[in-house]
Design a protein around this motif. Structure first.
Motif, PDB file in Angstrom:
ATOM      1  N   ALA A  33      32.440 -38.482 -10.445  1.00 41.67           N
ATOM      2  CA  ALA A  33      31.615 -37.345 -10.876  1.00 41.67           C
ATOM      3  C   ALA A  33      32.465 -36.300 -11.595  1.00 41.67           C
ATOM      4  O   ALA A  33      32.049 -35.747 -12.628  1.00 41.67           O
ATOM      5  CB  ALA A  33      30.888 -36.732  -9.681  1.00 41.67           C
ATOM      6  N   VAL A  34      33.666 -36.037 -11.090  1.00 42.08           N
ATOM      7  CA  VAL A  34      34.574 -35.071 -11.726  1.00 42.08           C
ATOM      8  C   VAL A  34      35.020 -35.592 -13.094  1.00 42.08           C
ATOM      9  O   VAL A  34      35.027 -34.853 -14.084  1.00 42.08           O
ATOM     10  CB  VAL A  34      35.788 -34.786 -10.809  1.00 42.08           C
ATOM     11  N   VAL A  35      35.371 -36.868 -13.162  1.00 42.42           N
ATOM     12  CA  VAL A  35      35.793 -37.458 -14.434  1.00 42.42           C
ATOM     13  C   VAL A  35      34.648 -37.448 -15.432  1.00 42.42           C
ATOM     14  O   VAL A  35      34.835 -37.081 -16.607  1.00 42.42           O
ATOM     15  CB  VAL A  35      36.336 -38.892 -14.214  1.00 42.42           C
ATOM     16  N   ASP A  36      33.448 -37.827 -14.992  1.00 43.85           N
ATOM     17  CA  ASP A  36      32.287 -37.796 -15.887  1.00 43.85           C
ATOM     18  C   ASP A  36      32.093 -36.398 -16.466  1.00 43.85           C
ATOM     19  O   ASP A  36      31.842 -36.242 -17.670  1.00 43.85           O
ATOM     20  CB  ASP A  36      31.015 -38.225 -15.152  1.00 43.85           C
ATOM     21  N   ALA A  37      32.196 -35.384 -15.618  1.00 43.78           N
ATOM     22  CA  ALA A  37      32.018 -33.995 -16.078  1.00 43.78           C
ATOM     23  C   ALA A  37      33.101 -33.619 -17.089  1.00 43.78           C
ATOM     24  O   ALA A  37      32.807 -32.970 -18.105  1.00 43.78           O
ATOM     25  CB  ALA A  37      32.039 -33.043 -14.884  1.00 43.78           C
ATOM     26  N   ALA A  38      34.322 -34.030 -16.835  1.00 47.14           N
ATOM     27  CA  ALA A  38      35.411 -33.725 -17.776  1.00 47.14           C
ATOM     28  C   ALA A  38      35.161 -34.405 -19.124  1.00 47.14           C
ATOM     29  O   ALA A  38      35.304 -33.781 -20.179  1.00 47.14           O
ATOM     30  CB  ALA A  38      36.751 -34.174 -17.179  1.00 47.14           C
ATOM     31  N   LEU A  39      34.773 -35.669 -19.087  1.00 50.24           N
ATOM     32  CA  LEU A  39      34.486 -36.390 -20.326  1.00 50.24           C
ATOM     33  C   LEU A  39      33.306 -35.759 -21.062  1.00 50.24           C
ATOM     34  O   LEU A  39      33.313 -35.639 -22.291  1.00 50.24           O
ATOM     35  CB  LEU A  39      34.211 -37.868 -20.029  1.00 50.24           C
ATOM     36  N   ARG A  40      32.290 -35.340 -20.309  1.00 53.92           N
ATOM     37  CA  ARG A  40      31.102 -34.712 -20.906  1.00 53.92           C
ATOM     38  C   ARG A  40      31.482 -33.403 -21.606  1.00 53.92           C
ATOM     39  O   ARG A  40      30.889 -33.026 -22.609  1.00 53.92           O
ATOM     40  CB  ARG A  40      30.055 -34.474 -19.826  1.00 53.92           C
ATOM     41  N   GLN A  41      32.500 -32.733 -21.080  1.00 53.11           N
ATOM     42  CA  GLN A  41      32.946 -31.464 -21.681  1.00 53.11           C
ATOM     43  C   GLN A  41      33.892 -31.684 -22.858  1.00 53.11           C
ATOM     44  O   GLN A  41      34.373 -30.732 -23.445  1.00 53.11           O
ATOM     45  CB  GLN A  41      33.604 -30.595 -20.624  1.00 53.11           C
ATOM     46  N   GLY A  42      34.151 -32.944 -23.180  1.00 58.70           N
ATOM     47  CA  GLY A  42      34.943 -33.241 -24.365  1.00 58.70           C
ATOM     48  C   GLY A  42      36.401 -33.563 -24.117  1.00 58.70           C
ATOM     49  O   GLY A  42      37.165 -33.742 -25.073  1.00 58.70           O
ATOM     50  N   ILE A  43      36.822 -33.634 -22.882  1.00 56.70           N
ATOM     51  CA  ILE A  43      38.205 -34.014 -22.603  1.00 56.70           C
ATOM     52  C   ILE A  43      38.367 -35.492 -22.924  1.00 56.70           C
ATOM     53  O   ILE A  43      37.554 -36.325 -22.534  1.00 56.70           O
ATOM     54  CB  ILE A  43      38.579 -33.707 -21.137  1.00 56.70           C
ATOM     55  N   ASP A  44      39.402 -35.802 -23.634  1.00 56.04           N
ATOM     56  CA  ASP A  44      39.650 -37.161 -24.093  1.00 56.04           C
ATOM     57  C   ASP A  44      40.145 -38.039 -22.935  1.00 56.04           C
ATOM     58  O   ASP A  44      41.022 -37.633 -22.169  1.00 56.04           O
ATOM     59  CB  ASP A  44      40.696 -37.115 -25.207  1.00 56.04           C
ATOM     60  N   ARG A  45      39.571 -39.237 -22.825  1.00 57.15           N
ATOM     61  CA  ARG A  45      39.970 -40.166 -21.759  1.00 57.15           C
ATOM     62  C   ARG A  45      41.471 -40.452 -21.825  1.00 57.15           C
ATOM     63  O   ARG A  45      42.141 -40.535 -20.800  1.00 57.15           O
ATOM     64  CB  ARG A  45      39.171 -41.468 -21.873  1.00 57.15           C
ATOM     65  N   ASP A  46      42.020 -40.591 -23.031  1.00 63.06           N
ATOM     66  CA  ASP A  46      43.453 -40.866 -23.161  1.00 63.06           C
ATOM     67  C   ASP A  46      44.295 -39.724 -22.593  1.00 63.06           C
ATOM     68  O   ASP A  46      45.369 -39.961 -22.031  1.00 63.06           O
ATOM     69  CB  ASP A  46      43.822 -41.109 -24.624  1.00 63.06           C
ATOM     70  N   ALA A  47      43.816 -38.496 -22.727  1.00 67.68           N
ATOM     71  CA  ALA A  47      44.537 -37.350 -22.156  1.00 67.68           C
ATOM     72  C   ALA A  47      44.534 -37.424 -20.626  1.00 67.68           C
ATOM     73  O   ALA A  47      45.535 -37.084 -19.980  1.00 67.68           O
ATOM     74  CB  ALA A  47      43.910 -36.042 -22.630  1.00 67.68           C
ATOM     75  N   LEU A  48      43.420 -37.880 -20.059  1.00 65.39           N
ATOM     76  CA  LEU A  48      43.363 -38.031 -18.597  1.00 65.39           C
ATOM     77  C   LEU A  48      44.324 -39.132 -18.142  1.00 65.39           C
ATOM     78  O   LEU A  48      45.028 -38.968 -17.138  1.00 65.39           O
ATOM     79  CB  LEU A  48      41.932 -38.355 -18.157  1.00 65.39           C
TER      80      LEU A  48
END
Length: 177
Positions: A14-29
């Motif tokens: 859920a936290v990762v989904d929210a971060a991705l939804r806000q535009g944070i790049d998966r590669d950055a994670l």
């Protein structure tokens, strides 16, 4: 990523989904995870990042998706839009199983409870949802709904989804005979 390392898997997703939804790049994670590769919880956090999907619009949808995967059920498409003859969106669903002719809705507190839009009564929201389900039937979709309590009982969620698959198939066969 600290939260994803510490939280239970479904909450990490859920936290990762929210971060991705806000535009944070998966590669950055993933890069952040690589920097802390020896930290406790890193393996589970990486799994959450790989499973993450920006289309999930709530923690309840994210947790539902985790349980669906853990149960080995077919994975749905998220936030599927259905269009009318003018090309306008007339319905959007949280989960869609196109091959099964079924869609699913996670009904959180925001829809019917204290967070619903103030200008709509609960009765108006329910009527709108009934009309929306009728439009979805016109698109050949059987609709199932569940709430957070259902997600917390995986076998109950399995029953809701599998019953939906059966009902959608039965409705489809009757319609075309």
């Amino acid at each position: 990523m600290d939260c994803a390392r510490l939280l239970p898997y479904a909450d990490a997703v859920a936290v990762v989904d929210a971060a991705l939804r806000q535009g944070i790049d998966r590669d950055a994670l993933i890069e952040e995870l690589d920097l802390g590769r020896r930290r406790p919880g890193n393996v589970l956090a990486r799994q959450a990042v790989n499973f993450g999907d920006a289309r999930a619009e709530s923690a309840g949808e994210s947790r539902s998706r985790v349980v669906i995967a853990q149960l080995g059920l077919p994975m749905p498409d998220l936030q599927r839009e259905f269009f009318n003859h003018k090309g306008e969106v007339e319905a959007r669903v949280d989960f869609d199983w196109e091959d099964y002719g079924m869609c699913g809705e996670f009904d959180g507190e925001a829809k019917y409870g204290r967070l619903r839009r103030a200008e709509l009564s609960v009765e108006e929201v329910v009527l709108f949802e009934k009309q929306r389900e009728e439009r979805l039937r016109e698109h050949g979709r059987w609709t199932v709904r569940w709430v957070n309590a259902t997600v917390k009982q995986p076998e109950l969620l399995r029953r809701v989804i599998e019953n939906g698959f059966r009902n959608a198939a039965a409705t489809s066969r009757r319609r075309w005979r």
